[in-house]
Design a protein around this motif. Structure first.
Motif, PDB file in Angstrom:
ATOM      1  N   UNK A   1       8.087  57.355 113.695  1.00 49.19           N
ATOM      2  CA  UNK A   1       6.751  57.748 114.138  1.00 49.19           C
ATOM      3  C   UNK A   1       6.233  56.726 115.152  1.00 49.19           C
ATOM      4  N   UNK A   2       5.743  57.233 116.285  1.00 53.06           N
ATOM      5  CA  UNK A   2       5.238  56.360 117.327  1.00 53.06           C
ATOM      6  C   UNK A   2       3.778  56.012 117.073  1.00 53.06           C
ATOM      7  N   UNK A 152      -4.079  42.405 119.521  1.00 52.73           N
ATOM      8  CA  UNK A 152      -3.541  43.688 119.058  1.00 52.73           C
ATOM      9  C   UNK A 152      -2.020  43.638 118.984  1.00 52.73           C
ATOM     10  N   UNK A 153      -1.405  42.919 119.923  1.00 50.76           N
ATOM     11  CA  UNK A 153       0.057  42.820 119.934  1.00 50.76           C
ATOM     12  C   UNK A 153       0.572  42.112 118.683  1.00 50.76           C
ATOM     13  N   UNK A 154      -0.100  41.018 118.293  1.00 51.13           N
ATOM     14  CA  UNK A 154       0.295  40.301 117.080  1.00 51.13           C
ATOM     15  C   UNK A 154       0.151  41.196 115.847  1.00 51.13           C
ATOM     16  N   UNK A 158       3.211  42.740 113.403  1.00 50.85           N
ATOM     17  CA  UNK A 158       3.258  42.445 111.972  1.00 50.85           C
ATOM     18  C   UNK A 158       3.414  43.711 111.127  1.00 50.85           C
ATOM     19  N   UNK A 159       2.705  44.777 111.505  1.00 50.52           N
ATOM     20  CA  UNK A 159       2.637  45.962 110.639  1.00 50.52           C
ATOM     21  C   UNK A 159       3.502  47.123 111.106  1.00 50.52           C
ATOM     22  N   UNK A 160       3.904  47.105 112.375  1.00 42.13           N
ATOM     23  CA  UNK A 160       4.867  48.080 112.878  1.00 42.13           C
ATOM     24  C   UNK A 160       4.454  49.528 112.730  1.00 42.13           C
ATOM     25  N   UNK A 161       5.442  50.368 112.364  1.00 37.43           N
ATOM     26  CA  UNK A 161       5.230  51.813 112.323  1.00 37.43           C
ATOM     27  C   UNK A 161       4.383  52.270 111.144  1.00 37.43           C
ATOM     28  N   UNK A 165      -2.488  54.092 114.650  1.00 39.54           N
ATOM     29  CA  UNK A 165      -3.285  53.872 115.855  1.00 39.54           C
ATOM     30  C   UNK A 165      -3.645  52.400 115.991  1.00 39.54           C
ATOM     31  N   UNK A 166      -3.518  51.870 117.198  1.00 37.26           N
ATOM     32  CA  UNK A 166      -3.955  50.509 117.522  1.00 37.26           C
ATOM     33  C   UNK A 166      -5.080  50.611 118.540  1.00 37.26           C
TER      34      UNK A 166
END
Length: 209
Positions: A1-2, A152-154, A158-161, A165-166
């Motif tokens: 899932x993206x 947001x990248x960090x 850390x939490x991945x898929x 939503x980010x």
């Protein structure tokens, strides 16, 4: 899932986040302290997914972020005088206050008689919370025990898929998780040190109402 990405400044962000939250998904969002990961506090399955994504011990309660002061009645059975006075001085801001928990809050959010609440000093994120009903289960967007993410990248790394939503708001200005206090009893109790020290909190309580 993206995982989908969106700027927190995008006018579509509140409605899109609310859609993801209502569907039981997880959303990474910025605050005035560190990045958090949010779930619908009224859906135990969504909160369970939050625990799983963070590898968070189940006995550790999840705090609640509020959009506005009146939203506290959604999760608190009462607002003690001490909590009210601290909120008046330090909200919105980096102070989480444990207050008596309202009946009906899923036990997975907090098995304690109290629940931690905070209004972040981040207007865009408060707009997102408002669109989601005024209150969200939110904790730092990191693996349990790891450093709190400032970008947001960090948080996404850390939490991945596990996150749907980010919402990217750039680096968080505070960089330190909120001070956590218990204001449900007769005396103030520091649960977790943070940006606000005990002296500042007690000084605020000594002011005339």
């Amino acid at each position: 899932m993206n995982t989908q990405w969106l700027s927190v400044d995008d006018p579509r962000a509140p409605a899109y986040a609310a859609e993801v939250i209502r569907a039981g998904g997880l959303v990474i969002l910025p605050t005035d302290t560190v990045y958090g990961v949010a779930a619908d506090l009224w859906q135990p399955e969504a909160v369970a997914a939050l625990y799983s994504a963070k590898q968070r011990p189940p006995e550790r309660a999840i705090p609640v972020l509020l959009a506005d002061l009146e939203d506290i009645t959604k999760v608190a059975s009462e607002v003690p005088e001490m909590a009210r006075r601290l909120a008046e001085v330090f909200w919105p801001g980096p102070l989480t206050i444990a207050v008596p928990k309202r009946a009906g809050i899923p036990a997975i959010v907090s098995a304690l008689p109290t629940i931690g609440v905070r209004i972040p000093n981040h207007e865009r994120t408060r707009s997102v919370i408002r669109a989601c009903g005024g209150a969200l289960a939110v904790t730092s967007a990191n693996l349990s025990g790891a450093a709190s993410p400032l970008t947001a990248q960090e948080a996404s790394s850390a939490l991945g898929d596990a996150v749907q939503l980010v919402l990217d708001g750039g680096p968080c200005p505070g960089g330190i998780p909120s001070t956590v206090v218990d204001a449900s009893g007769d005396d103030l109790r520091i649960i977790r040190p943070g940006p606000l020290d005990e002296a500042a909190l007690r000084q605020a309580l000594q002011r005339r109402p």
